[in-house]
Scaffold this active site. Structure first.
Site, PDB file in Angstrom:
ATOM      1  N   ASP A  82       0.837  -1.203   0.000  1.00 32.67           N
ATOM      2  CA  ASP A  82       0.000   0.000   0.000  1.00 32.67           C
ATOM      3  C   ASP A  82       0.868   1.249   0.000  1.00 32.67           C
ATOM      4  O   ASP A  82       0.615   2.211  -0.745  1.00 32.67           O
ATOM      5  CB  ASP A  82      -0.899   0.042   1.239  1.00 32.67           C
ATOM      6  CG  ASP A  82      -2.150  -0.801   1.117  1.00 32.67           C
ATOM      7  OD1 ASP A  82      -2.457  -1.287   0.008  1.00 32.67           O
ATOM      8  OD2 ASP A  82      -2.823  -0.984   2.153  1.00 32.67           O
ATOM      9  N   ARG A  83       1.877   1.272   0.862  1.00 33.05           N
ATOM     10  CA  ARG A  83       2.735   2.456   0.988  1.00 33.05           C
ATOM     11  C   ARG A  83       3.519   2.723  -0.293  1.00 33.05           C
ATOM     12  O   ARG A  83       3.644   3.859  -0.732  1.00 33.05           O
ATOM     13  CB  ARG A  83       3.710   2.300   2.159  1.00 33.05           C
ATOM     14  CG  ARG A  83       3.068   2.141   3.512  1.00 33.05           C
ATOM     15  CD  ARG A  83       2.210   3.361   3.885  1.00 33.05           C
ATOM     16  NE  ARG A  83       1.705   3.260   5.238  1.00 33.05           N
ATOM     17  CZ  ARG A  83       0.488   2.827   5.544  1.00 33.05           C
ATOM     18  NH1 ARG A  83      -0.338   2.437   4.602  1.00 33.05           N
ATOM     19  NH2 ARG A  83       0.093   2.791   6.797  1.00 33.05           N
TER      20      ARG A  83
END
Length: 189
Positions: free
Chosen positions: A114-115
């Protein structure tokens, strides 16, 4: 509200719009007239069905940059599948690169895919903003969790594609490259 929500959203101004409501769509159209970047992470095609495809947004504001974030991208055979961080870790092979041989797949402790997807989106949006300064035209970007997961696996994928070698799991190191417990803590050599 959770502490995590407050942390991620501190110092931000935000509104919630129900895009099934005509007043809400009017508000979004008005916001789009001056927006630099429009980010959405619905399943592919959903934002188009709501009346806010890139073509529509570009007619409202020719400099707008649309960032589409999804699990598998806007096109291709998996485009309609849902996904989240752990799915990105799994499909990319990242879960099978951690731990020792014979262990089940292991996810990372934090939502790293996600990051990294967010970082890729940021880099892409900044590059598109720079181009907009030159050309006056916006762009539509496509980012997905699966591609971000693959960036972690470039070396094993290259080994496999180039030499047919399958990288094996080696726990915390291989040969002398490893982590060792000492009297006063841990050391990595």
């Amino acid at each position: 509200l959770s502490v995590n929500f407050l942390n991620i959203n501190r110092s931000k101004r935000s509104i919630t719009l129900n895009l099934k409501d005509n007043d809400a769509t009017d508000i979004l159209k008005k916001l789009a007239t001056t927006a630099d970047v429009f980010i959405q992470n619905f399943r592919p095609g959903t934002i188009d069905d709501m009346g806010f495809s890139y073509e529509v947004l570009h007619k409202i504001n020719r400099k707008i940059i649309m960032v589409n974030v999804s699990a598998y991208g806007q096109y291709g055979p998996y485009r309609d599948r849902v996904g989240f961080d752990q799915v990105g870790q799994a499909i990319s092979g990242l879960m099978m690169s951690t731990g020792y041989e014979g262990m089940p797949p292991i996810r990372t402790a934090s939502p790293i895919v996600d990051r990294v997807t967010a970082l890729h989106a940021t880099i892409g949006a900044l590059a598109a903003l720079w181009e907009t300064l030159r050309s006056g035209e916006g762009q539509c970007l496509d980012l997905c969790l699966a591609d971000s997961g693959y960036t972690f696996m470039e070396i094993p994928i290259t080994h496999y594609k180039g030499a047919g070698e399958v990288t094996t799991r080696s726990g915390i190191g291989a040969a002398f490259i490893n982590t060792y417990q000492c009297k006063d803590g841990w050391v990595y050599l």
